[in-house]
Design an enzyme around this catalytic site. Structure first.
Site, short mmCIF file in Angstrom:
data_model
loop_
_atom_site.label_atom_id
_atom_site.label_comp_id
_atom_site.label_asym_id
_atom_site.label_seq_id
_atom_site.Cartn_x
_atom_site.Cartn_y
_atom_site.Cartn_z
CD GLU A 405 -1.96 -2.10 1.28
OE1 GLU A 405 -2.37 -3.31 1.52
OE2 GLU A 405 -0.69 -2.89 2.29
CD GLN A 427 -8.10 -7.33 -1.80
OE1 GLN A 427 -7.17 -8.10 -0.34
NE2 GLN A 427 -7.85 -7.56 -2.53
CG PHE A 428 -11.18 -5.11 3.39
CD1 PHE A 428 -12.30 -5.29 3.86
CD2 PHE A 428 -9.95 -5.94 2.64
CE1 PHE A 428 -12.66 -5.92 3.27
CE2 PHE A 428 -11.47 -7.10 1.83
CZ PHE A 428 -12.32 -7.74 2.95
CB ALA A 429 -11.53 1.71 5.09
CG ASP A 430 -10.19 -2.64 8.46
OD1 ASP A 430 -10.32 -2.66 9.89
OD2 ASP A 430 -10.94 -2.71 7.19
CG PHE A 431 -5.74 -3.59 3.96
CD1 PHE A 431 -6.38 -4.29 5.12
CD2 PHE A 431 -6.23 -4.57 3.45
CE1 PHE A 431 -6.11 -5.38 5.52
CE2 PHE A 431 -6.62 -5.71 3.11
CZ PHE A 431 -6.70 -6.52 4.84
CG HIS A 472 -11.45 -7.42 6.96
ND1 HIS A 472 -10.37 -8.49 7.68
CD2 HIS A 472 -10.50 -7.93 5.59
CE1 HIS A 472 -9.04 -8.82 6.76
NE2 HIS A 472 -9.53 -8.85 5.82
#
Length: 666
Positions: A405, A427-431, A472
């Site tokens: 990222e 892919q997910f905001a968490d990442f 996630h």
């Protein structure tokens, strides 16, 4: 005639003519004389800080002369020779170091923390690593434009321990990007020697692991540096690919002057002083009768006069007068919103379909728009938002990325520097935590620092209610609403999502675009089939009433609608914020002045969330209008859990109705 000492560096003149050799010498002498002057000024208190590149001039000069003026260079602290070889006016450099307006950052940053499009130089930030990924982005832009250019980026050996270095090399290798990674191995990262920095014999050895050609050069030998880099550059222009070069050199002064060199063995300093790139090259040129005492004296006199004259110009410039208006106006690049009104044709779309359609229509409108993310090409993304995009737009514009990222966000910044828009899908905001640094320190601050726009949209699939657990399900918008320079968008409906995404892509500033996963396939709405835009900073009133103002966004909008529908006797203004930065403060304040009560609902946990800021805003601006304390409703102060019953307990949804009724009876 001066005494000619034998050179301690073995030079091979090769096919270089005398004019080129003298130019190499002059270009090394110039930064050396500037540095010597700066060290005097530092002792006099006329310069606040200095990072010395004395002894490393051959690398900066050799690399810069080997590149075309149209090719970007991304230097570091000790690469003054890059700036002087590109012939930046000295008075502007001196103004930069003194915090004057004629510098490059209007007094907002110091030393070499700046870029300039005029000279195709992109300076570093203190975090070192991000510029490597930015160089990837500029190199990718060269490929997309088919202009035959390459990019050169510098790092010290200490910076090669950062994850950004490894991510950038990997991306460059996978995408065959025309970039030269220049590592100045100067022996120490501040006081830490190389044997405590890495455990391989040579940094160049790392190239093999990434499938990259690598070379080791004598960084103090200007002829070897210039001719080898020139040859490699010509090869890269014909066959684009990354190359890693480790330049063996030495830092003869402190990391910065205040740190000193007591930690360096005296004999080691003496050994490298004997390998001085300028003194040795001077001896070589004298021995070959290419340089004469008269020419040398003329060079010294010319450069010293230019230094003194430029310093006088810089000193004479008045100090910057602080202006709050000027400061605030430069946080974002100005953006003239253009309203695109659709025709009356509509079709029912889910939120996910509206985002996909809006993204596709923006790709059709902006031929310079690139999408990057994990699994977004053939697979269509984990949520299938980009399904079919590859067939329509091709692999150049729809790019699968490695799992990195940080480097991809940096690559997006490099694309922006080269005039190319990009959308990056987390892919997910968490990442985004893996790319947090370039978002908050590079994208957010570039325009404020040196007026460089970051034309990047980061798509953020977020939110709970889908039993995805702590990594996630986060709704982490508050991390970014706190950071000046970022815009934050959070739609709750398909119509808003499509129109706001179009605006986000049009906007030349960095935008975090939040998309709630639980709403992707559960919310439907009639949406115009045409391309259209919605302005930022304009909240939507979904209900109007007199008893209370409900302020929310994202999934909270639907929770509030459900609650108000089930309690039809409650007369409420329901405000869907839609954008959190910029925030529609007028809509909030005017409504609360009318109703006298306010409740703010957010899915995020309570402390530090945007509800707290809105609450403080209302207490400051509406205190005399309030009939009750401002109420905040948020999720539990825990990470978001996985199993359904725990997630339900965690979420703010179940707390909202009781909190609303308590507020109304206060």
């Amino acid at each position: 005639m001066p005494t000619i000492t034998k050179s301690n560096i073995a030079y091979d003149k090769r096919s270089l003519n005398d004019q080129t050799l003298l130019k190499l010498y002059y270009n090394m002498l110039k930064p050396r004389l500037i540095e010597e002057k700066m060290l005097i000024l530092l002792r006099q208190g006329k310069v606040s800080k200095w990072f010395s590149g004395i002894g490393q001039e051959a690398i900066s000069v050799g690399v810069t002369m080997a590149l075309k003026p149209s090719e970007y260079i991304l230097p570091m602290h000790r690469n003054l020779g890059v700036f002087t070889t590109r012939e930046i006016p000295l008075h502007r450099l001196f103004c930069q170091w003194q915090g004057k307006a004629s510098g490059f950052t209007k007094g907002r940053d110091r030393s070499f923390h700046f870029g300039t499009q005029e000279y195709n130089i992109v300076g570093m930030i203190s975090h070192l690593g991000p510029q490597l990924g930015v160089a990837d982005g500029i190199a990718l832009a060269n490929l997309l434009k088919k202009n035959g250019n390459l990019t050169a980026v510098f790092s010290g050996e200490g910076g090669t321990s950062e994850g950004d270095f490894h991510e950038a090399l990997n991306v460059a290798s996978v995408w065959s990007l025309p970039v030269i990674f220049c590592v100045e191995n100067n022996g120490y990262g501040l006081s830490t020697p190389t044997n405590e920095q890495y455990n391989c014999k040579h940094i160049a050895d790392r190239g093999k692991g990434y499938g990259i050609e690598s070379f080791i050069l004598d960084g103090n030998n200007i002829i070897e540096t210039y001719t080898k880099v020139q040859k490699l550059a010509e090869s890269i222009r014909k066959r684009p690919r990354p190359i890693l070069i480790e330049f063996k050199t030495f830092r003869r002064r402190g990391h910065e002057e205040a740190s000193g060199t007591k930690y360096v063995p005296k004999e080691l300093i003496e050994e490298w002083e004997a390998k001085d790139p300028i003194e040795n090259f001077r001896s070589f040129l004298f021995s070959k009768k290419i340089l004469t005492a008269q020419i040398d004296e003329a060079y010294n006199a010319e450069i010293k006069t230019a230094i003194d004259t430029s310093l006088d110009t810089a000193y004479a410039e008045p100090d910057i007068i602080p202006s709050e208006t000027a400061e605030l106006n430069d946080v974002y690049k100005s953006f003239e919103y253009e309203d695109y009104t659709p025709n009356k044709d509509t079709k029912e779309l889910r939120l996910i379909d509206a985002i996909s359609e809006g993204l596709k229509q923006s790709m059709q409108k902006h031929k310079n728009l690139v999408i990057m993310g994990q699994d977004i090409a053939e697979y269509g993304g984990v949520f299938k938002i980009t399904e079919g995009f590859l067939e329509e737009f091709g692999k150049d514009r729809v790019r699968n990325t490695p799992i990195c990222e940080s480097a991809i966000i940096e690559t997006a910044m490099g694309l922006s520097i080269s005039g190319i828009k990009s959308v990056v899908e987390m892919q997910f905001a968490d990442f985004v935590t893996s790319g947090f640094n370039p978002v908050v320190n590079y994208l957010a601050k570039s325009h404020y620092r040196w007026q460089q726009q970051a034309d990047v949209v980061v798509r953020m699939p977020c939110g709970g209610g889908v039993a995805a657990g702590p990594f996630h399900s986060q709704t982490n918008e508050a991390w970014f609403t706190k950071t000046p320079g970022l815009k934050v968008v959070y739609p709750a409906f398909p119509y808003d999502a499509k129109g706001l995404l179009a605006t986000a892509i049009n906007d030349p500033n960095p935008v975090l675009f939040f998309e709630h996963k639980a709403l992707y396939r559960s919310i439907r709405q009639d949406v115009p089939t045409d391309y259209f835009t919605i302005p930022f900073g304009k909240a939507a009133f979904l209900k109007e009433g007199n008893a209370v103002t409900v302020i929310t966004y994202g999934a909270g909008v639907h929770w509030a609608l459900e609650t108000l529908d089930n309690n039809s006797d409650i007369s409420a203004d329901l405000i869907d914020l839609r954008t959190l930065q910029p925030l529609d403060k007028d809509a909030i304040i005017n409504s609360v002045k009318k109703t006298g009560r306010a409740i703010i609902l957010q899915e995020d946990s309570l402390f530090g969330g945007i509800a707290s800021d809105i609450s403080a805003l209302l207490m400051e601006d509406c205190f005399e209008y309030l009939d009750a304390p401002v109420k905040r409703v948020a999720s539990m102060e825990t990470p978001i859990p996985f199993i359904g019953q725990l997630e339900k307990q965690y979420m703010a949804k179940g707390k909202f109705e009781d909190a609303l009724k308590q507020l109304l009876t206060y």
